[in-house]
Enzyme design. Sequence first.
Site, PDB file in Angstrom:
ATOM      1  CD  GLU A  76      -2.869   0.346  -2.252  1.00 19.76           C
ATOM      2  OE1 GLU A  76      -2.787   0.272  -1.002  1.00 19.76           O
ATOM      3  OE2 GLU A  76      -3.923   0.565  -2.848  1.00 19.76           O
ATOM      4  N   GLY A 175      -6.850  -7.927   0.297  1.00 12.36           N
ATOM      5  CA  GLY A 175      -6.425  -6.527   0.315  1.00 12.36           C
ATOM      6  C   GLY A 175      -7.445  -5.622   0.982  1.00 12.36           C
ATOM      7  CB  SER A 177      -7.435  -4.207   6.156  1.00 12.65           C
ATOM      8  OG  SER A 177      -6.225  -3.635   6.031  1.00 12.65           O
ATOM      9  CB  SER A 178      -9.612  -9.808   6.851  1.00  9.38           C
ATOM     10  OG  SER A 178      -8.543 -10.469   6.225  1.00  9.38           O
ATOM     11  CG  ASP A 227      -3.900  -2.093   6.426  1.00  8.86           C
ATOM     12  OD1 ASP A 227      -4.085  -1.161   5.618  1.00  8.86           O
ATOM     13  OD2 ASP A 227      -3.296  -3.133   6.136  1.00  8.86           O
ATOM     14  CE  LYS A 271      -0.239  -7.636   3.800  1.00  4.85           C
ATOM     15  NZ  LYS A 271       0.202  -7.506   5.174  1.00  4.85           N
TER      16      LYS A 271
HETATM   17  P1  NG1 Z   1      -2.948  -5.179   3.028  1.00  2.00           P
HETATM   18  O1  NG1 Z   1      -3.621  -4.877   1.752  1.00  2.00           O
HETATM   19  O2  NG1 Z   1      -3.905  -5.210   4.166  1.00  2.00           O
HETATM   20  O3  NG1 Z   1      -2.101  -6.387   2.955  1.00  2.00           O
HETATM   21  C1  NG1 Z   1      -0.592  -3.865   3.229  1.00  2.00           C
HETATM   22  C2  NG1 Z   1      -0.036  -3.166   4.464  1.00  2.00           C
HETATM   23  C3  NG1 Z   1      -0.350  -1.680   4.458  1.00  2.00           C
HETATM   24  C4  NG1 Z   1       0.091  -1.043   3.150  1.00  2.00           C
HETATM   25  C5  NG1 Z   1      -0.535  -1.833   1.988  1.00  2.00           C
HETATM   26  C6  NG1 Z   1      -0.106  -1.321   0.634  1.00  2.00           C
HETATM   27  C7  NG1 Z   1       0.054  -4.366   6.613  1.00  2.00           C
HETATM   28  C8  NG1 Z   1      -0.710  -4.780   7.801  1.00  2.00           C
HETATM   29  N1  NG1 Z   1      -0.646  -3.726   5.672  1.00  2.00           N
HETATM   30  O4  NG1 Z   1      -1.999  -3.896   3.323  1.00  2.00           O
HETATM   31  O5  NG1 Z   1       0.288  -1.069   5.554  1.00  2.00           O
HETATM   32  O6  NG1 Z   1       1.488  -1.004   3.059  1.00  2.00           O
HETATM   33  O7  NG1 Z   1      -0.182  -3.203   2.046  1.00  2.00           O
HETATM   34  O8  NG1 Z   1      -0.488  -0.002   0.438  1.00  2.00           O
HETATM   35  O9  NG1 Z   1       1.236  -4.613   6.509  1.00  2.00           O
END
Ligand code: NG1
Length: 504
Positions: A76, A175, A177-178, A227, A271
């Site tokens: 992570e 979390g 990755s949609s 992702d 995010k």
């Molecule tokens: P998610 O969980 O999809 O928000 C984000 C980053 C990844 C990675 C993870 C933590 C984007 C698109 N995705 O993922 O690259 O850093 O957090 O491991 O920024």
Amino acid sequence: MGIPADQLIGMIEAAGDKPPAGDPLDRFFQTSYDFPAEGDRIHRRYRGMVETHASRFHDPELSIARAPGRVNLIGEHTDYNGLPVFPMAVNRDMAAVFAPRRDRTVVIANTQQEFGERSFDIQENIAPYATGDWGNYCKAAVQGLLDFYRKKRRPANKLCGFQATIDGDIPIAAGMSSSSALVVLCALIFLASNRLDLQSDADRRLELADLLAAAERYVGTQGGGMDQAISLMGKAGHAVRIDFFPLATRPAPLPESCAVVVANSTVSAAKSTEALDKYNRRPIECRLAAAVLKRIFSRHYDREVPISLLGDLKQEKLAIAEPEIWEIADKALHEEPYTLEEIAGVLGQSAEKTAALYCKRRDGSIFPEPADRFKLRQRYRHVVEEGRRVERSVQALEAGDVAGFGQLMNRSHESCRDLYEISTPELDRLVTIAREAGAVGSRLTGAGFGGCTVSLVEKQKVEPFIRQVMQNYYREYLGREDRGFDDLIFPCRAAGGAALFAAP
Ligand code: NG1
């Protein structure tokens, strides 16, 4: 381009139930979903998309595409530091039916009415919607590809738009990755509509994944490339080790004896809005830690030591023996969080210059020093130790050491909680409950600050496991009285990567 809507529906109904080596539409379904188990649901879903699209757009011919979400098993916040991750693409995705347009407009409808429709024109610089708007992920993909093809002398005015109806079954802001799945999906549609190919073999897909990782920063996050890469490079039945700079993937088969169970904490990890600054603080702290280490190593060796990412701390890159690297690095950063002033002092430059170099948000504004200051040593330790855990996890899985893999997942969660500080009380609770319910390993997955946990569970224990988590977390801890939590806790299958079916 494509197939008439009624014919497509007929083909969809028949697809997937035949032996694998069938026609391209069969391949699309077979590599994407679990037939016959998921057959009815998938047929219903695609039929729904075709019908919604037909009632809105009246295209004579349609094509289809899908891009999966993912669950990260371990690794992570290592990706943007140049260290490996170990996710799998899942059997939940963003899917679409679409047709190219003759003009330069993009129109995207959604089967879920609450998302509304988005429409924008293709031009050199596409202005974003308001922060947090889902349409920005489509714009990010199109803008990224426009920039790419402009360099190849194919300007925006030579490219056409498309109209698509999309349907997603990946939990949002969880979390999984949609958002990146939507970026990948829109990219595939835009490419197919313009008869461009960046997806038909592994090398092109890696190039596309790299391009889209940069493109997604359009929405304001400073994320890594995990992702987009897993969405494009997923392999059924496998988790995939992904390395960065340069991007490379290596699939490893998942153990037959275990299932991967995802549980949503129900805390939203949006995010693109509230969690944006919390997320972006981590890459900023990592860049600052790398800059301080570079300065200290360069002084120690009296030469410029090439460290720009924490992942650069390796023998091949620095030409320094590994034990020596760790000896110096471990002494270089102190436990006490740093002020910007102190970091600037180590770097031998003003605080303003340091902030301008390392603390910029995408919109150009400066990320201010947090009230609890910059936690360089804590972030550094999480990142390098997590990178090592990924390597050991892949080895454990390849050696059939499921228990060892589970232990590493547990250690990863602790590090995410204590050193990287991306967990929440709910995620911690969910992980504890999952372990009590018999998980071999359990941890938060994805960016953190909410979202889901991932647990490795022996197949024969999956049902009692899910029942116990439902009882102890959703009913007792969250006090929810509704009965079915099937959309909150579910086993995931490792699925194939993004797919496209666009008949010529
Ligand atoms: P998610 O969980 O999809 O928000 C984000 C980053 C990844 C990675 C993870 C933590 C984007 C698109 N995705 O993922 O690259 O850093 O957090 O491991 O920024």
